[in-house]
Write a protein that holds these residues in place. Structure first.
Motif, short mmCIF file in Angstrom:
data_model
loop_
_atom_site.label_atom_id
_atom_site.label_comp_id
_atom_site.label_asym_id
_atom_site.label_seq_id
_atom_site.Cartn_x
_atom_site.Cartn_y
_atom_site.Cartn_z
N MET A 1 37.77 22.72 47.71
CA MET A 1 35.94 22.68 46.52
C MET A 1 35.24 21.99 46.72
SD MET A 1 36.17 26.22 45.69
CE MET A 1 34.93 25.94 44.36
N CYS A 24 37.52 24.12 52.74
CA CYS A 24 38.87 24.91 53.55
C CYS A 24 38.72 25.93 54.64
CB CYS A 24 39.04 25.14 52.09
SG CYS A 24 39.48 27.13 51.28
N GLY A 28 34.10 30.15 51.55
CA GLY A 28 33.94 30.34 49.86
C GLY A 28 34.78 32.19 50.38
N VAL A 31 37.87 31.01 48.28
CA VAL A 31 37.77 30.67 46.96
C VAL A 31 37.28 31.38 45.52
CG1 VAL A 31 37.95 28.08 47.51
CG2 VAL A 31 36.13 29.21 47.18
N ASN A 32 36.66 32.81 46.38
CA ASN A 32 35.52 33.34 45.86
C ASN A 32 36.27 33.81 44.69
OD1 ASN A 32 36.14 36.07 46.98
ND2 ASN A 32 34.30 35.71 48.34
N MET A 34 35.85 37.67 44.87
CA MET A 34 36.30 38.87 45.78
C MET A 34 35.98 40.01 44.29
SD MET A 34 40.71 38.51 45.67
CE MET A 34 41.33 37.97 44.50
N ARG A 192 22.57 15.38 61.06
CA ARG A 192 23.05 14.69 61.58
C ARG A 192 23.05 14.25 63.40
NH1 ARG A 192 26.51 15.39 57.42
NH2 ARG A 192 27.71 16.21 58.92
N ASP A 411 26.63 31.78 60.45
CA ASP A 411 26.65 31.85 58.75
C ASP A 411 25.97 32.45 57.95
OD1 ASP A 411 25.19 29.57 58.76
OD2 ASP A 411 26.99 28.34 58.97
N VAL A 412 25.97 31.95 56.74
CA VAL A 412 25.20 32.80 55.52
C VAL A 412 23.92 31.76 55.83
CG1 VAL A 412 26.48 34.52 54.38
CG2 VAL A 412 26.25 32.42 52.96
N TYR A 424 29.08 37.77 50.33
CA TYR A 424 30.56 37.53 50.55
C TYR A 424 30.08 38.97 52.46
CZ TYR A 424 35.32 37.69 52.52
OH TYR A 424 37.11 37.72 53.31
C1 LIG Z 1 33.25 29.63 43.81
C2 LIG Z 1 32.09 30.98 45.02
C3 LIG Z 1 32.56 32.06 43.99
C4 LIG Z 1 31.89 33.10 45.08
N1 LIG Z 1 32.08 35.00 44.91
C5 LIG Z 1 31.73 35.77 45.33
C6 LIG Z 1 32.32 36.86 44.95
O1 LIG Z 1 33.08 36.85 44.31
N2 LIG Z 1 31.93 37.57 46.09
C7 LIG Z 1 30.89 37.52 46.88
O2 LIG Z 1 30.85 38.93 47.88
N3 LIG Z 1 30.90 36.89 47.83
C8 LIG Z 1 31.18 35.60 46.75
N4 LIG Z 1 30.72 33.80 47.26
C9 LIG Z 1 30.08 33.49 48.24
C10 LIG Z 1 30.74 34.09 49.07
O3 LIG Z 1 32.24 33.29 49.40
C11 LIG Z 1 29.74 33.16 50.29
O4 LIG Z 1 28.40 33.86 50.60
C12 LIG Z 1 30.78 33.26 51.96
O5 LIG Z 1 31.59 32.25 51.95
C13 LIG Z 1 30.02 32.43 52.69
O6 LIG Z 1 30.38 31.95 54.15
P1 LIG Z 1 29.12 30.53 54.65
O7 LIG Z 1 30.90 31.16 56.03
O8 LIG Z 1 28.03 31.23 55.02
O9 LIG Z 1 29.76 30.06 54.29
P2 LIG Z 1 31.18 28.98 53.42
O10 LIG Z 1 32.09 29.98 53.01
O11 LIG Z 1 31.14 27.74 52.83
O12 LIG Z 1 31.81 28.47 54.65
C14 LIG Z 1 31.71 27.54 55.63
C15 LIG Z 1 33.26 26.43 56.15
O13 LIG Z 1 32.53 24.97 56.20
C16 LIG Z 1 32.89 23.55 56.10
N5 LIG Z 1 32.11 22.53 56.40
C17 LIG Z 1 30.53 22.65 55.68
N6 LIG Z 1 30.35 21.91 56.58
C18 LIG Z 1 31.06 21.00 57.46
C19 LIG Z 1 31.57 19.74 58.54
N7 LIG Z 1 30.29 18.91 57.78
N8 LIG Z 1 32.71 19.37 59.35
C20 LIG Z 1 34.24 20.72 58.68
N9 LIG Z 1 33.57 21.82 58.06
C21 LIG Z 1 32.67 21.43 57.19
C22 LIG Z 1 33.05 24.27 54.62
O14 LIG Z 1 34.18 23.74 54.10
C23 LIG Z 1 33.29 26.00 54.39
O15 LIG Z 1 35.19 26.31 55.03
C24 LIG Z 1 31.27 33.13 46.41
C25 LIG Z 1 31.31 31.68 46.84
C26 LIG Z 1 32.30 30.89 46.23
C27 LIG Z 1 31.45 29.41 46.23
#
Ligand SMILES: Cc1cc2nc3c(=O)[nH]c(=O)nc-3n(C[C@H](O)[C@H](O)[C@H](O)COP(=O)(O)OP(=O)(O)OC[C@H]3O[C@@H](n4cnc5c(N)ncnc54)[C@H](O)[C@@H]3O)c2cc1C
Length: 446
Positions: A1, A24, A28, A31-32, A34, A192, A411-412, A424
Motif C-alpha cells: 500500500m 502492487c 487498487g 487491495v480493495n 470488492m 516528472r 486509468d481513473v 473499480y
Molecule cells: C483501500 C481501497 C479500497 C477500495 N475499495 C473499493 C471497492 O470496494 N469497490 C470499488 O469499486 N473500488 C474500490 N476502490 C477503488 C478502486 O480500487 C480504484 O478506483 C481502482 O483500482 C483504480 O484503478 P487505476 O488503475 O486507475 O489505479 P490504481 O489501481 O491505483 O493502479 C495504479 C498502479 O500504478 C502504480 N504506480 C503508480 N505510480 C507508479 C510509479 N511511479 N511507478 C510504478 N508504478 C506506479 C501503483 O502502484 C498501482 O499499482 C478501493 C481502493 C482502495 C485503495
C-alpha cells in the motif's frame, strides 16, 4: 500500500486526511473491498455531452463493462419507508428503473463466477507471449524526444529491493507509451516528465516540456462517513469477520470455496457527486518524495449540506430496521440532551413514526461531526482529466496527452467528472475502452 497524507485543512477540522492506494500489480483492484457497482448512465453520458468526448457515453461503455464481467433487511425495508424509491433485482442496467432503487450491490465477477482483481483476471490466468511485467519498479518519467514519447525511465524500488542500486534504466517504446499510475500516480509521472503546470515544474526543478495547467488538478474522491448502530446480536452480520473471529472466518472461507456465497460473497455499502476539489503535484524531482497533496474534502459547503441530508435520511431508515437496538453514540454527532435529535431510541420505531426534527444547533452539531470525521472512500479520480485543453484537460478523447505524440493516460485519473458509484467498475471500463482505442490505432482489433 502507499499512503498519501493530505495537507491539513480547516474544512476537515484541521486534520490531515490520508488516502491509500494499492502499490502492487493490480493496484487498487488487488487491495480493495470488492464492492462492485456501476455508475449511472448519465455519469458516462456527461463525459461525452459536457466535455465533447465522443465514444465515451453509457451506450459505448456498457459493453466495456460487460466485457470485463460476466444486508437483505435494509433492502426489504427501504422501499416501504421511501415509497417513491423502488426495489430492483437488476442494479446494473444503468436505466431509470435501476438508478436510485434499493438493491443488493452486484459484484465484479470473473469467468469462474467469483470476484477478481485485474491481475488475476487479465494477467495471471492468461498466457500472453508478448507481455513482460517488471514488478517492484518505480517509473521516474516518460522519455520525450522532440515532442514524441519514446520510452520510460525507471528504477528498482528501494522500498521493495532494499539494496538495489538506484541508477535509472530506460525501456524504449517503438509505438506508444501508456501511463496507468492511477489518479495519484499518473499526474506525478507526467510532471516528472516535464508535463504540467509551469510553476509546479519550475519549483521542482523540472524543465518544462509541455505546459498543461490541468495536470494534477481536479482531484476528487467520495466523502465517507459511517454512523454505526447497535443491532440485535441474533442477526447475522459482517461484524465477526471485521473483528477477525477465527471460527467465522473458517466457516466463511469454506462456504466461499464451495460455491462462492456466504459472508465473503457479500457486499458491504454509496457514492455521490462531491463539489469539492483538491490537487496532487510533485514537490521535487525525486520519485520517492511525498507529493503536495490536498484532498480538498468538504471545501465546498454544498458537500457539507449533502452529508447533513444523508445523515438525517440514513438515521430515519436505520431506526426503523427490526434489528435496530440504538445508535452507537460515539459514532454520531453530539446533540444536546434535551434536543429531539438526541440519540434516545433503543428499539425500532414504527414505519409511520414522525421524522426527527433538527434545530439549527443540531444541524451545526452534524456539520461539525462531518468535518471532524469525513474520510476517503478510496475513490481518487480526475487528476489527468479527459476534457478540452482550455477547460483544464490533460488528455483528449483518444486518451492522448495534449502536445506530446505517442503518449496516453489510461486509468481513473481521466474521468472529467465524477461517477455515483465505487470506482473499480469505471477503472475496468476505461481499461477496456483504452484497449479498443489502442488496438484500432495500431491496426489490430479486439
Ligand atoms: C483501500 C481501497 C479500497 C477500495 N475499495 C473499493 C471497492 O470496494 N469497490 C470499488 O469499486 N473500488 C474500490 N476502490 C477503488 C478502486 O480500487 C480504484 O478506483 C481502482 O483500482 C483504480 O484503478 P487505476 O488503475 O486507475 O489505479 P490504481 O489501481 O491505483 O493502479 C495504479 C498502479 O500504478 C502504480 N504506480 C503508480 N505510480 C507508479 C510509479 N511511479 N511507478 C510504478 N508504478 C506506479 C501503483 O502502484 C498501482 O499499482 C478501493 C481502493 C482502495 C485503495
Amino acid at each position: 500500500m502507499q499512503f498519501y497524507a493530505s495537507q491539513a485543512s480547516e474544512h476537515v477540522g484541521g486534520r490531515s486526511v490520508v488516502v491509500p492506494s494499492g502499490r502492487c500489480i493490480g493496484g487498487g483492484s488487488s487491495v480493495n473491498f470488492m464492492l462492485y457497482n456501476r455508475p449511472a448512465a448519465s455519469d458516462f453520458d456527461a463525459w461525452e455531452k459536457d466535455y465533447g468526448n465522443v465514444g465515451w457515453s453509457a451506450k459505448d461503455l456498457i459493453p466495456m463493462l460487460q466485457k470485463g464481467q460476466i444486508g437483505k433487511e435494509f433492502i426489504e425495508l427501504g422501499p416501504k419507508f421511501e415509497k417513491d424509491r423502488p426495489k430492483t433485482d437488476e442494479a446494473n442496467a444503468l436505466n431509470v428503473e435501476s438508478i436510485n432503487a434499493f438493491h443488493a450491490m452486484p459484484k465484479w465477477i470473473s469467468s469462474d463466477g467469483r470476484r477478481s482483481d485485474v491481475a488475476h483476471h487479465y494477467i495471471y490466468q492468461k498466457h500472453i507471449a508478448n507481455l513482460s511485467v517488471f514488478d517492484g519498479c518505480l517509473v521516474n518519467r516518460v522519455v520525450i524526444e522532440n515532442g514524441v514519447a519514446v520510452g520510460v525511465e525507471y528504477l528498482f524500488d528501494k522500498r521493495i529491493y532494499e539494496s538495489s542500486p538506484q541508477d535509472t534504466r530506460i525501456v524504449k517504446a517503438r509505438k506508444l507509451v501508456i501511463v496507468s499510475g492511477g489518479a495519484m500516480g499518473s499526474p506525478l509521472i507526467l510532471e516528472r516528465s516535464g508535463i504540467g503546470r509551469k510553476d509546479v515544474l519550475q519549483r521542482a526543478g523540472i524543465p518544462v516540456v509541455v505546459e498543461i495547467p490541468g495536470v494534477g488538478e481536479n482531484y476528487q474522491d467520495h466523502a465517507l462517513i459511517i454512523t454505526p448502530s447497535l443491532m440485535d446480536p441474533a442477526v447475522e452480520s459482517l461484524n465477526p469477520l471485521f473483528r477477525g473471529d477465527p471460527e467465522t472466518w473458517a466457516k466463511a472461507l469454506e462456504q466461499w470455496e464451495e460455491d462462492g456465497s456466504g459472508l465473503l460473497g457479500n457486499n458491504g455499502f454509496d457514492g455521490g457527486y462531491p463539489e469539492s476539489r483538491g490537487h496532487v503535484h510533485i514537490e521535487s524531482s525525486d520519485p520517492y518524495a511525498a507529493p503536495n497533496f490536498l484532498a480538498g474534502f468538504l471545501s465546498s459547503p454544498i458537500d457539507v449540506a449533502a452529508l447533513r441530508w444523508a445523515y438525517k435520511k440514513g438515521r430515519e431508515l436505520t431506526r426503523r430496521l427490526p434489528s435496530f437496538r440504538g445508535a452507537f453514540d460515539m459514532g454520531h454527532p453530539q446533540f444536546s440532551h434535551d434536543s429531539p435529535a438526541a440519540l434516545k431510541d433503543t428499539a425500532p420505531v414504527s414505519l409511520e413514526a414522525a421524522n426527527i426534527v433538527y434545530t439549527a444547533e443540531d444541524d451545526l452539531a452534524i456539520d461539525t461531526y462531518m468535518r471532524q470525521n469525513v474520510e476517503t472512500a478510496w475513490h481518487s479520480l480526475g487528476t489527468c482529466a479527459m476534457k478540452p485543453f482550455d477547460q483544464g484537460g490533460v488528455v483528449d478523447s483518444q486518451l492522448n496527452v495534449y502536445g506530446v505524440k505517442n503518449l496516453k493516460v489510461a486509468d481513473v485519473s481521466i474521468p472529467p467528472s465524477n461517477v455515483n458509484s465505487n470506482t473499480y467498475s469505471t477503472a475496468i471500463a476505461i481499461g477496456e475502452k483504452a484497449a479498443a482505442i489502442i488496438a484500432h490505432e495500431l491496426g489490430g482489433c479486439l
